[in-house]
Each structure stands twice: as structure tokens, then as C-alpha cells.
Design a protein around this motif. Structure first.
Motif, PDB file in Angstrom:
ATOM      1  N   ILE A 221       0.841  -1.218   0.000  1.00 18.64           N
ATOM      2  CA  ILE A 221       0.000   0.000   0.000  1.00 18.64           C
ATOM      3  C   ILE A 221       0.874   1.265   0.000  1.00 18.64           C
ATOM      4  CG2 ILE A 221      -2.077  -1.108   0.971  1.00 18.64           C
ATOM      5  CD1 ILE A 221      -1.590   0.163   3.619  1.00 18.64           C
ATOM      6  N   GLN A 222       2.064   1.177   0.574  1.00 23.74           N
ATOM      7  CA  GLN A 222       2.990   2.313   0.508  1.00 23.74           C
ATOM      8  C   GLN A 222       3.377   2.586  -0.944  1.00 23.74           C
ATOM      9  OE1 GLN A 222       3.616   4.433   2.772  1.00 23.74           O
ATOM     10  NE2 GLN A 222       2.425   3.204   4.223  1.00 23.74           N
ATOM     11  N   ALA A 223       3.688   1.488  -1.665  1.00 25.10           N
ATOM     12  CA  ALA A 223       4.079   1.622  -3.077  1.00 25.10           C
ATOM     13  C   ALA A 223       2.927   2.200  -3.901  1.00 25.10           C
ATOM     14  CB  ALA A 223       4.503   0.256  -3.627  1.00 25.10           C
ATOM     15  N   VAL A 224       1.705   1.774  -3.605  1.00 19.61           N
ATOM     16  CA  VAL A 224       0.535   2.278  -4.344  1.00 19.61           C
ATOM     17  C   VAL A 224       0.387   3.785  -4.103  1.00 19.61           C
ATOM     18  CG1 VAL A 224      -2.003   2.149  -4.517  1.00 19.61           C
ATOM     19  CG2 VAL A 224      -0.663   0.047  -4.320  1.00 19.61           C
ATOM     20  N   LYS A 225       0.542   4.183  -2.833  1.00 20.95           N
ATOM     21  CA  LYS A 225       0.429   5.615  -2.512  1.00 20.95           C
ATOM     22  C   LYS A 225       1.503   6.410  -3.244  1.00 20.95           C
ATOM     23  CE  LYS A 225      -1.191   4.987   2.176  1.00 20.95           C
ATOM     24  NZ  LYS A 225      -0.876   5.257   3.574  1.00 20.95           N
ATOM     25  N   GLU A 226       2.745   5.878  -3.196  1.00 20.91           N
ATOM     26  CA  GLU A 226       3.845   6.608  -3.867  1.00 20.91           C
ATOM     27  C   GLU A 226       3.639   6.684  -5.381  1.00 20.91           C
ATOM     28  OE1 GLU A 226       7.565   5.000  -2.372  1.00 20.91           O
ATOM     29  OE2 GLU A 226       6.911   5.416  -0.312  1.00 20.91           O
ATOM     30  N   ALA A 227       2.848   5.756  -5.922  1.00 16.36           N
ATOM     31  CA  ALA A 227       2.546   5.798  -7.362  1.00 16.36           C
ATOM     32  C   ALA A 227       1.385   6.752  -7.640  1.00 16.36           C
ATOM     33  CB  ALA A 227       2.227   4.395  -7.864  1.00 16.36           C
ATOM     34  N   GLY A 228       0.897   7.409  -6.600  1.00 13.21           N
ATOM     35  CA  GLY A 228      -0.165   8.404  -6.783  1.00 13.21           C
ATOM     36  C   GLY A 228      -1.568   7.821  -6.836  1.00 13.21           C
ATOM     37  N   LEU A 229      -1.718   6.573  -6.382  1.00 11.03           N
ATOM     38  CA  LEU A 229      -3.048   5.945  -6.378  1.00 11.03           C
ATOM     39  C   LEU A 229      -3.489   5.693  -4.933  1.00 11.03           C
ATOM     40  CD1 LEU A 229      -2.412   3.330  -9.218  1.00 11.03           C
ATOM     41  CD2 LEU A 229      -3.781   5.423  -9.407  1.00 11.03           C
ATOM     42  N   GLN A 230      -4.793   5.492  -4.767  1.00 14.38           N
ATOM     43  CA  GLN A 230      -5.306   5.260  -3.409  1.00 14.38           C
ATOM     44  C   GLN A 230      -5.513   3.765  -3.177  1.00 14.38           C
ATOM     45  OE1 GLN A 230      -8.674   8.178  -3.243  1.00 14.38           O
ATOM     46  NE2 GLN A 230      -8.346   7.801  -1.055  1.00 14.38           N
ATOM     47  N   PRO A 231      -4.711   3.172  -2.261  1.00 14.95           N
ATOM     48  CA  PRO A 231      -4.939   1.751  -1.982  1.00 14.95           C
ATOM     49  C   PRO A 231      -6.305   1.578  -1.319  1.00 14.95           C
ATOM     50  CG  PRO A 231      -3.362   2.687  -0.418  1.00 14.95           C
ATOM     51  CD  PRO A 231      -3.659   3.759  -1.424  1.00 14.95           C
ATOM     52  N   GLY A 232      -6.985   0.497  -1.673  1.00 17.05           N
ATOM     53  CA  GLY A 232      -8.313   0.262  -1.090  1.00 17.05           C
ATOM     54  C   GLY A 232      -9.420   0.858  -1.944  1.00 17.05           C
ATOM     55  N   LYS A 233      -9.055   1.805  -2.827  1.00 21.07           N
ATOM     56  CA  LYS A 233     -10.076   2.435  -3.695  1.00 21.07           C
ATOM     57  C   LYS A 233      -9.682   2.252  -5.170  1.00 21.07           C
ATOM     58  CE  LYS A 233     -11.987   5.574  -0.324  1.00 21.07           C
ATOM     59  NZ  LYS A 233     -11.018   5.336   0.798  1.00 21.07           N
ATOM     60  N   ASP A 234      -8.573   2.922  -5.569  1.00 22.62           N
ATOM     61  CA  ASP A 234      -8.135   2.747  -6.957  1.00 22.62           C
ATOM     62  C   ASP A 234      -7.674   1.305  -7.190  1.00 22.62           C
ATOM     63  OD1 ASP A 234      -8.540   5.464  -7.386  1.00 22.62           O
ATOM     64  OD2 ASP A 234      -6.524   5.963  -6.659  1.00 22.62           O
ATOM     65  N   ILE A 235      -6.995   0.769  -6.192  1.00 25.19           N
ATOM     66  CA  ILE A 235      -6.560  -0.640  -6.270  1.00 25.19           C
ATOM     67  C   ILE A 235      -7.012  -1.332  -4.981  1.00 25.19           C
ATOM     68  CG2 ILE A 235      -4.595  -2.220  -6.417  1.00 25.19           C
ATOM     69  CD1 ILE A 235      -3.069  -0.246  -8.044  1.00 25.19           C
ATOM     70  N   LEU A 236      -7.822  -2.359  -5.130  1.00 24.90           N
ATOM     71  CA  LEU A 236      -8.285  -3.105  -3.945  1.00 24.90           C
ATOM     72  C   LEU A 236      -7.114  -3.906  -3.379  1.00 24.90           C
ATOM     73  CD1 LEU A 236     -11.610  -4.499  -5.472  1.00 24.90           C
ATOM     74  CD2 LEU A 236     -11.367  -2.513  -3.951  1.00 24.90           C
ATOM     75  N   VAL A 237      -7.130  -4.132  -2.074  1.00 28.05           N
ATOM     76  CA  VAL A 237      -6.038  -4.886  -1.446  1.00 28.05           C
ATOM     77  C   VAL A 237      -6.641  -6.012  -0.593  1.00 28.05           C
ATOM     78  CG1 VAL A 237      -3.982  -4.785   0.018  1.00 28.05           C
ATOM     79  CG2 VAL A 237      -4.602  -2.800  -1.385  1.00 28.05           C
ATOM     80  N   VAL A 238      -6.222  -7.230  -0.925  1.00 30.68           N
ATOM     81  CA  VAL A 238      -6.776  -8.431  -0.303  1.00 30.68           C
ATOM     82  C   VAL A 238      -5.619  -9.210   0.311  1.00 30.68           C
ATOM     83  CG1 VAL A 238      -7.981 -10.586  -0.844  1.00 30.68           C
ATOM     84  CG2 VAL A 238      -8.560  -8.515  -2.083  1.00 30.68           C
ATOM     85  N   SER A 239      -5.752  -9.633   1.571  1.00 35.20           N
ATOM     86  CA  SER A 239      -4.615 -10.354   2.159  1.00 35.20           C
ATOM     87  C   SER A 239      -5.044 -11.322   3.259  1.00 35.20           C
ATOM     88  CB  SER A 239      -3.557  -9.346   2.602  1.00 35.20           C
ATOM     89  OG  SER A 239      -3.583  -9.085   3.957  1.00 35.20           O
ATOM     90  N   VAL A 240      -4.050 -11.852   3.953  1.00 34.35           N
ATOM     91  CA  VAL A 240      -4.290 -12.889   4.960  1.00 34.35           C
ATOM     92  C   VAL A 240      -3.513 -12.569   6.236  1.00 34.35           C
ATOM     93  CG1 VAL A 240      -4.195 -15.389   5.467  1.00 34.35           C
ATOM     94  CG2 VAL A 240      -4.375 -14.621   3.109  1.00 34.35           C
ATOM     95  N   ASP A 241      -4.015 -12.918   7.371  1.00 31.83           N
ATOM     96  CA  ASP A 241      -3.426 -12.878   8.725  1.00 31.83           C
ATOM     97  C   ASP A 241      -4.346 -12.130   9.698  1.00 31.83           C
ATOM     98  OD1 ASP A 241      -1.121 -14.299   8.206  1.00 31.83           O
ATOM     99  OD2 ASP A 241       0.229 -12.572   8.228  1.00 31.83           O
ATOM    100  N   ALA A 242      -4.822 -10.930   9.260  1.00 26.08           N
ATOM    101  CA  ALA A 242      -5.635 -10.081  10.155  1.00 26.08           C
ATOM    102  C   ALA A 242      -4.845  -9.668  11.402  1.00 26.08           C
ATOM    103  CB  ALA A 242      -6.955 -10.747  10.521  1.00 26.08           C
ATOM    104  N   VAL A 243      -3.595  -9.228  11.211  1.00 22.66           N
ATOM    105  CA  VAL A 243      -2.831  -8.644  12.330  1.00 22.66           C
ATOM    106  C   VAL A 243      -3.405  -7.255  12.625  1.00 22.66           C
ATOM    107  CG1 VAL A 243      -0.700  -9.933  11.836  1.00 22.66           C
ATOM    108  CG2 VAL A 243      -1.036  -7.679  10.798  1.00 22.66           C
ATOM    109  N   ASP A 244      -3.081  -6.720  13.796  1.00 20.91           N
ATOM    110  CA  ASP A 244      -3.641  -5.417  14.197  1.00 20.91           C
ATOM    111  C   ASP A 244      -3.374  -4.318  13.154  1.00 20.91           C
ATOM    112  OD1 ASP A 244      -4.389  -6.730  16.437  1.00 20.91           O
ATOM    113  OD2 ASP A 244      -3.231  -5.517  17.860  1.00 20.91           O
TER     114      ASP A 244
END
Ligand code: AHR
Length: 309
Positions: A221-244
Motif C-alpha cells: 500500500i505504501q508503493a501504491v500511494k507513492e505511485a499516486g493511487l489510493q490503496p483500497g479504492k483505486d486498487i483493492l487490497v486483499v490479504s491474509v493474517d488479520a494482524v492489528d
């Protein structure tokens, strides 16, 4: 007299003065750190002496640690394997030394399953399926995906990949356009995502990132932000673990979903060792751990629940 004292302070006869060796993968992710801490805390609570080894993600270090536990004649060995293959010889050595072994988290690929008592772990394929189910529903089966794989040869990466790929195979317009390992770490997750986004002309045609764990998703998500896009909106982000940290990112709208993997494997592992010492010799070969799926609907509630514990 010792038994009476142990009983008085709440230690069972089977766990008193036990020494257990734990060959852990490393500390590559927040999930792994919570898992190590939880095993250490559980050992403390039960009066077990834990010999802990951090293999720094290298199987050869783990094998050395197991050999050293055998030489020290520990009462039992816990192994959280880095990769699946290459375990048979050292497990045979443990069996010859009559030291019971419990496998935690990732799997071992061995032909003789009597070499360990049981494996306590989630179903990695189901985790991949659950991530893919959420994504295909959200995108109505139309999505170009960038995949960050976990450690090559680890059952967490292999299983998640299989479950995810088999699920999206039902959707011809859902495709993984790039896939590379980022070794389950945040730093690599960022680095690999930067390269992928550049190769994809900045990422405008990308619909989602599928990361095999939260740590890589948080780097991505840091890389997405630095590319000028919004993680979670412009690019969805799906993952595993559910850490805090991932739940916080879900609340902030930067990760969309994380499939939970419980780090609390120590309690069930020590229970198995106790049962073994009390005479039980046959165990199911897989004790499955379940977990929830966290999205914007329930992440804040879960964070509050964890904070209140
Ligand atoms: O084997 C489980 C995986 O290993 C976790 O999902 C990841 O965070 C860890 O490094």
C-alpha cells in the motif's frame, strides 16, 4: 513432595519440569512475532522451559536447531517449518531419539506421517479461496490482479495460491497479470510492488493486489500511494493474517479484506504434548484452526475486542 508443590501452584503432573524446543521460522512478519510471543507466554504460564530458535527464514538453521534439541534431550520439539520439503531425515533422528514432534503452521512433505504426532494449522487453501471469493464478488468477476507470493516452497504460499487460483479460474475476466515472491516481508512487499506498478505503466489498469500476508500488503500500500493511487479504492487490497496493523489499515480504507490466521498455536501444541505424556499415542494428523474474515464491516469491532483483552 515436588508433585504436591507443582499441583499446589497449578502445574499438571505431565507438564512439570518439561523442556520443549521450538524451531521457529523467523520474525518476518507481525503475525510470526505474535505467534512466537504467544508460544513463549503459554510456556511461561505452564511452567515449561522453552528453548526457542529463530531460523531467520532458513531451513538449514531450523534443521541445526532440531539436531541441537535432540542432542540436549528435550522432552518434545515444536517445528514451524520454513518450507515443506527436506524434513524426513531429521524427523527420523527425532523419532529414533524417542522425542515427540508437533508441527505448527506450515506443513512438512514426508512419506512417513508417524514421524510427528500431529500438525496444528489452518487450511491455507481455504484462506486463498476466501480471499478470492471476496474479490470476485466485489468486482463481479472482472479484475486484473498483482500477486505477492509468500516464501517459495512454503505451504502457506502454495496453499493460498492454489485456493485463490482455483476460485478465480471460474471467472474468465479475472486474471493474475503479475506474480512474484516478496518473502512475506513488508520491505520486499513494497519493493516488488513498486517494480510491478512501474511495469504496468503506473497501475491504472490494475484492479487488485492479492498479497499472501498482511505484511506484504502493508508494504504494497505504501508503493501504491507513492505511485499516486489510493490503496483500497483505486486498487483493492486483499490479504491474509488479520494482524492489528492490517485491521487498522482496513479501518483507514487502505486494505479491503484480511482473512484471519490465529497466532495462538502454543496452547493446543502443549495440550497435545501433555496428552502424549499421559499415554495417548494416536492423534488426528491435522488439528485445524479456523478464523474470521475482516472487512470494513467488522475490523473496528475486532480491534476494540483485542484491545480489551
Ligand atoms: O505460515 C504462515 C505465514 O507466515 C503468515 O501468513 C505470514 O505472515 C508468515 O510469515
Amino acid at each position: 513432595k515436588t508433585l504436591a508443590l507443582a499441583t499446589a501452584i497449578g502445574l499438571s503432573a505431565t507438564t512439570q519440569a518439561l523442556t520443549v524446543g521450538f524451531a521457529q521460522v523467523g520474525s518476518e512478519s507481525g503475525w510470526r512475532t505474535s505467534f512466537s510471543e504467544s508460544v513463549k507466554a503459554e510456556a511461561d504460564k505452564r511452567g515449561i522451559t522453552l528453548k526457542f530458535s529463530d531460523a531467520q527464514q532458513k531451513q538449514e538453521n531450523q534443521i541445526k536447531a532440531v539436531r541441537s534439541f535432540i542432542a540436549q534431550r528435550v522432552d518434545a520439539i515444536l517445528i514451524a517449518p520454513v518450507v515443506e520439503t527436506g524434513w524426513q531425515p531429521v524427523l527420523v533422528e527425532a523419532k529414533r531419539a524417542r522425542i515427540p514432534v508437533v508441527i505448527l503452521d506450515r506443513n512438512v512433505a514426508v512419506s512417513d506421517h508417524s514421524l510427528y504426532l500431529t500438525r496444528i494449522a489452518p487450511d491455507f487453501e481455504v484462506e486463498g479461496q476466501r480471499a478470492a471469493n471476496w474479490l470476485t464478488e466485489k468486482t463481479q468477476g472482472k479484475c486484473n490482479i498483482l500477486e505477492l507470493q509468500g516464501t517459495v516452497g512454503s505451504s502457506a504460499a502454495l496453499g493460498r495460491m492454489k485456493g485463490f487460483n482455483e476460485t478465480i479460474a471460474h471467472f474468465p475476466d479475472t486474471k493474475i497479470v503479475r506474480s512474484q515472491t516478496a518473502e512475506f516481508t513488508r520491505a520486499k512487499g513494497k519493493e516488488v510492488m513498486e517494480t510491478m506498478l512501474k511495469a504496468e505503466g503506473g497501475g491504472k489498469s490494475i484492479c487488485a493486489i492479492w498479497a499472501h500476508n498482511d505484511e506484504m500488503a502493508l508494504g504494497a500500500i505504501q508503493a501504491v500511494k507513492e505511485a499516486g493511487l489510493q490503496p483500497g479504492k483505486d486498487i483493492l487490497v486483499v490479504s491474509v493474517d488479520a494482524v492489528d496493523d492490517a485491521l487498522k489499515a482496513i479501518v483507514a480504507g487502505e486494505i479491503n479484506v484480511s482473512v484471519e490466521l490465529s497466532p495462538h498455536l502454543g496452547g493446543p501444541a502443549f495440550d497435545v504434548i501433555n496428552e502424549y505424556r499421559a499415554g495417548k499415542k494416536e492423534f488426528d494428523k491435522w488439528i485445524r484452526m479456523g478464523g474470521a474474515v475482516f472487512t470494513q464491516e467488522n475490523a473496528a469491532q475486532e480491534l476494540a475486542k483485542r484491545a480489551s483483552k
